[in-house]
Design an enzyme around this catalytic site. Sequence first.
Site, short mmCIF file in Angstrom:
data_model
loop_
_atom_site.label_atom_id
_atom_site.label_comp_id
_atom_site.label_asym_id
_atom_site.label_seq_id
_atom_site.Cartn_x
_atom_site.Cartn_y
_atom_site.Cartn_z
N ALA B 95 3.68 118.80 98.67
CA ALA B 95 3.21 120.18 98.63
C ALA B 95 1.78 120.31 99.14
O ALA B 95 1.41 121.33 99.71
CB ALA B 95 3.32 120.73 97.21
N GLN B 203 5.69 123.94 91.38
CA GLN B 203 6.08 123.88 89.98
C GLN B 203 7.23 124.84 89.67
O GLN B 203 7.67 124.92 88.54
CB GLN B 203 4.88 124.23 89.09
CG GLN B 203 3.70 123.31 89.22
CD GLN B 203 3.93 121.96 88.54
OE1 GLN B 203 4.89 121.77 87.81
NE2 GLN B 203 3.05 121.02 88.81
N CYS B 349 -5.09 116.12 89.19
CA CYS B 349 -5.95 115.97 90.36
C CYS B 349 -7.41 116.28 90.07
O CYS B 349 -8.28 115.98 90.87
CB CYS B 349 -5.44 116.85 91.50
SG CYS B 349 -4.94 118.45 90.94
#
Lengths: 130, 425
Positions: B95, B203, B349
């Site tokens: 993504a 998601q 992240c």
Amino acid sequence: MAVTRSQKYRMIELDEIKYEKLSSQALESLTEYLEDLGDQMVDNEEFDIEYSQGVLTLRTGNAGAGVYVLNKQPPNKQIWLSSPISGPERYDYDASHDAWFCRHTDQSLGQLLKSELTEIFGQDIEIPIN
Amino acid sequence: MASLLKNSTQRAVRPLCRFRGLASLPVYLDAQATNPTDPRVLDSMLPYLTEQYGNPHSRTHQYGWDSEKAVDKAREQIAGLINAHPKEIVFTSGATESNNTALKGVARFYKGKKKHIITTQTEHKCVLDSCRKLQEEGIDVTYLGVKKSGLIDLEEFEKAIRPDTVLASIMTVNNEIGVIQSIEEIGKICRKHKVFFHTDAAQAVGKIPIDVNAMNIDLLSISGHKIYGPKGVGALFVRRRPRVRLEAIISGGGQERGLRSGTVPSPLTVGLGAACEIASVEHAYDYEHAKRLSQKLVDGIQSRVGHIERNGDPQHTYPGCVNLSFSFIEGESLLMALKDIAISSGSACTSASLEPSYVLRALGSREDLAHSSIRFGIGRFTTESEIDYVIDKIEHHVNRLREMSPLWEMYQEGIDLSTIQWSQH
């Protein structure tokens, strides 16, 4: 230099860089025009235009004519065409007319595509190359 | 298809490590970070890693033709999940790459005539960073704020659109708080103003229903490992009618219609396709499962612990993502205490930095609560007994940490914590 039977057009010597530029321009502007054409034809789901690696593929979809393939042929400095209507043909560049022309007929690539595609899609096709 | 799902009636499908009874591994509740690869996905991938290893772009032999066929099938499976055409699916490495391609690709293509992008403050880092990079290239970016619920204000969004706005990028489901944006309404507004609509659906795909046509979505990012597929693969949906044009960010052999050069990784794409097909069949069941466990978790913690706040409007949240703030304690210390539970605070992240999550800050969360937030991720393979275990542990450690907490002590003495003067050393 090959004998040309064309009365109207005259082939010129092209260097690699110039050939690359001219052939790319021709195929790119065709791609853009045909993409827009495809967008308008909402009912023709299978219509597809793809230009990658110097090869332009046009699937006419439910217009039923089959597939057109145009590609660069750098060793001969030509553009080659495979038409489901008229078969294979090779085109050289004429600078004075800024057109890709066929040595055996007096027709340019733009003219051939215009007449064939107009017939196939039943609407006026304004091909953006000569 | 039938062979893929012959185990679906037995819901005892579990990741392999559990079968071997590795008791030393923590209970996994970090579904937003990643997920185990579904065993059925793994089964579909193995032949392409062992015997049918051909490069799908090899035109001249059976190996290539077989791989190409498998990749085309995967394209169909993915397109089927989001109601797109297989030709509109471009395979990427994930993504993050899809987001980069969508934002930079579209902005750069239309740079001459249009130079404005709208996004939100709660987007994934890769979207925000891409926007920042584009700002350096002369593109204007509007970063919309969000309401306390985590949703954007639709009127504010429509007002932010300018005549030269080329793209709006708004994620479907937020990875930190699970909030679901009003995608259909946003799509309508974008179509009305002829602005391309990109959504990071990493998601959301396979978890909530997505229909790119009904929702007027022009670009959509998919992540493999968020839907029980392999890591390292994702996809980007690029609408063909009306056509979205974009500049490729990776140059090379012109694969994927010139939009993404590089050998398409057939085993990974086959896995992604299988994961999508499983999701299209099982998403309703998975949703009920997540909802049930999520309700249990929240109710359990709320009743036994108290002084907790849920981040994000529970009415507009994907139940598999529960973000809770525990007052009077520090999030990191709670995480460390819960060594045998795999969860996170803030997103994976951004976990290297000590700053509280920018998403929580955008919600207007108080500093102390932002620091004490934990994100629980519930997935297809989470069990009820795992939830029970988590509730027990949370109760134990939150109470223990509160015992030690000076803030808790002050609160019990009736001191208003907002009046505290924090001194510097």
